[in-house]
Design a protein around this motif. Structure first.
Motif, short mmCIF file in Angstrom:
data_model
loop_
_atom_site.label_atom_id
_atom_site.label_comp_id
_atom_site.label_asym_id
_atom_site.label_seq_id
_atom_site.Cartn_x
_atom_site.Cartn_y
_atom_site.Cartn_z
N LYS A 120 20.97 -9.76 -24.13
CA LYS A 120 21.04 -9.17 -25.46
C LYS A 120 20.59 -7.72 -25.29
O LYS A 120 19.62 -7.44 -24.58
N THR A 121 21.30 -6.80 -25.93
CA THR A 121 20.99 -5.39 -25.78
C THR A 121 20.27 -4.85 -27.01
O THR A 121 20.48 -5.32 -28.13
N PHE A 122 19.42 -3.84 -26.75
CA PHE A 122 18.59 -3.25 -27.79
C PHE A 122 18.51 -1.74 -27.60
O PHE A 122 18.64 -1.24 -26.49
N ASP A 123 18.26 -1.06 -28.70
CA ASP A 123 18.08 0.39 -28.64
C ASP A 123 16.63 0.77 -28.39
O ASP A 123 16.36 1.87 -27.92
N THR A 124 15.71 -0.14 -28.71
CA THR A 124 14.29 0.18 -28.53
C THR A 124 13.58 -0.91 -27.73
O THR A 124 13.97 -2.08 -27.74
N GLU A 125 12.53 -0.50 -27.07
CA GLU A 125 11.71 -1.41 -26.29
C GLU A 125 11.05 -2.46 -27.18
O GLU A 125 10.97 -3.64 -26.82
N ASP A 126 10.57 -2.05 -28.34
CA ASP A 126 9.90 -2.99 -29.25
C ASP A 126 10.83 -4.12 -29.69
O ASP A 126 10.42 -5.28 -29.75
N GLU A 127 12.09 -3.77 -29.99
CA GLU A 127 13.06 -4.80 -30.38
C GLU A 127 13.30 -5.77 -29.22
O GLU A 127 13.35 -6.99 -29.42
N ALA A 128 13.44 -5.23 -28.02
CA ALA A 128 13.68 -6.06 -26.85
C ALA A 128 12.51 -6.99 -26.59
O ALA A 128 12.70 -8.19 -26.34
N MET A 129 11.30 -6.47 -26.66
CA MET A 129 10.10 -7.30 -26.44
C MET A 129 10.00 -8.37 -27.51
O MET A 129 9.65 -9.52 -27.20
N GLY A 130 10.26 -8.02 -28.74
CA GLY A 130 10.19 -9.00 -29.83
C GLY A 130 11.14 -10.16 -29.61
O GLY A 130 10.75 -11.33 -29.77
N TRP A 131 12.37 -9.88 -29.25
CA TRP A 131 13.35 -10.93 -29.01
C TRP A 131 12.94 -11.78 -27.80
O TRP A 131 12.97 -13.01 -27.86
N LEU A 132 12.56 -11.11 -26.72
CA LEU A 132 12.26 -11.82 -25.47
C LEU A 132 11.09 -12.77 -25.62
O LEU A 132 11.09 -13.87 -25.06
N THR A 133 10.10 -12.38 -26.39
CA THR A 133 8.93 -13.26 -26.57
C THR A 133 9.22 -14.42 -27.51
O THR A 133 8.46 -15.38 -27.54
N GLN A 134 10.33 -14.35 -28.26
CA GLN A 134 10.67 -15.41 -29.21
C GLN A 134 11.67 -16.43 -28.66
O GLN A 134 11.69 -17.56 -29.12
N VAL A 135 12.51 -16.01 -27.70
CA VAL A 135 13.57 -16.92 -27.24
C VAL A 135 13.04 -17.96 -26.26
O VAL A 135 12.15 -17.68 -25.46
N GLY A 136 13.63 -19.14 -26.35
CA GLY A 136 13.35 -20.20 -25.40
C GLY A 136 11.87 -20.45 -25.17
O GLY A 136 11.01 -20.01 -25.91
N VAL A 137 11.63 -21.13 -24.14
CA VAL A 137 10.26 -21.32 -23.65
C VAL A 137 10.25 -20.76 -22.26
O VAL A 137 11.29 -20.54 -21.65
N ALA A 138 9.08 -20.50 -21.72
CA ALA A 138 9.01 -19.99 -20.37
C ALA A 138 9.79 -20.93 -19.46
O ALA A 138 9.55 -22.13 -19.46
N ALA A 139 10.75 -20.39 -18.73
CA ALA A 139 11.60 -21.22 -17.89
C ALA A 139 10.75 -21.96 -16.87
O ALA A 139 9.75 -21.44 -16.37
N ARG A 140 11.18 -23.17 -16.57
CA ARG A 140 10.55 -24.04 -15.58
C ARG A 140 9.44 -24.73 -16.22
O ARG A 140 8.46 -25.04 -16.16
#
Length: 140
Positions: A120-140
């Motif tokens: 997923k692409t983002f224009d800002t670091e904050d948006e990217a961090m927000g999405w990444l910390t919300q999706v899925g669970v830590a793999a494995r």
């Protein structure tokens, strides 16, 4: 909260281990040597495998476009290994300022969409961090 730590750094960029259980890959500005590029991503894969984290924040803001050879290596070799061995599932991309680098990332994402990870692409670091910390669970 624990502090972030540098896992690996070379002329192509830096890999961070973030306390929120994802890795961060910062690309540096300017042209890359293929050996440095491959080493950077190989170390990112090692960190994913070591930590069991399948999430990667990819900061491309200063990045030069991927070469055809870099893109082919990523799609044919690195991404399948990262998914299989590192549990790579989610990539949050902070888009490059360079329009050609943006197109290069779009081409990479389209070429790899059958592999099973999500970009997923983002224009800002904050948006990217927000999405990444919300999706899925830590793999494995």
């Amino acid at each position: 909260m624990a502090a972030r730590s540098v896992y690996f750094e070379n002329a192509a960029g830096r890999v961070w281990e973030e306390p929120q259980h994802y890795l961060r890959l910062d690309y540096y500005a300017g042209p890359r040597e293929e050996v440095a590029f491959r080493a950077l991503l190989t170390h990112a894969l090692r960190a994913m495998t070591r930590r069991g984290w399948g999430k990667l924040l990819i900061d491309q803001r200063k990045m030069a476009p991927y070469s055809d050879a870099e893109r082919a290596w990523m799609v044919e070799e690195w991404l399948p290994r990262a998914i299989r061995e590192g549990g790579y599932r989610y990539g949050a991309v902070v888009l490059a300022e360079n329009a050609f680098a943006r197109v290069s990332m779009t081409r990479l994402a389209m070429a790899s969409r059958e592999l099973g990870n999500t970009y997923k692409t983002f224009d800002t670091e904050d948006e990217a961090m927000g999405w990444l910390t919300q999706v899925g669970v830590a793999a494995r």
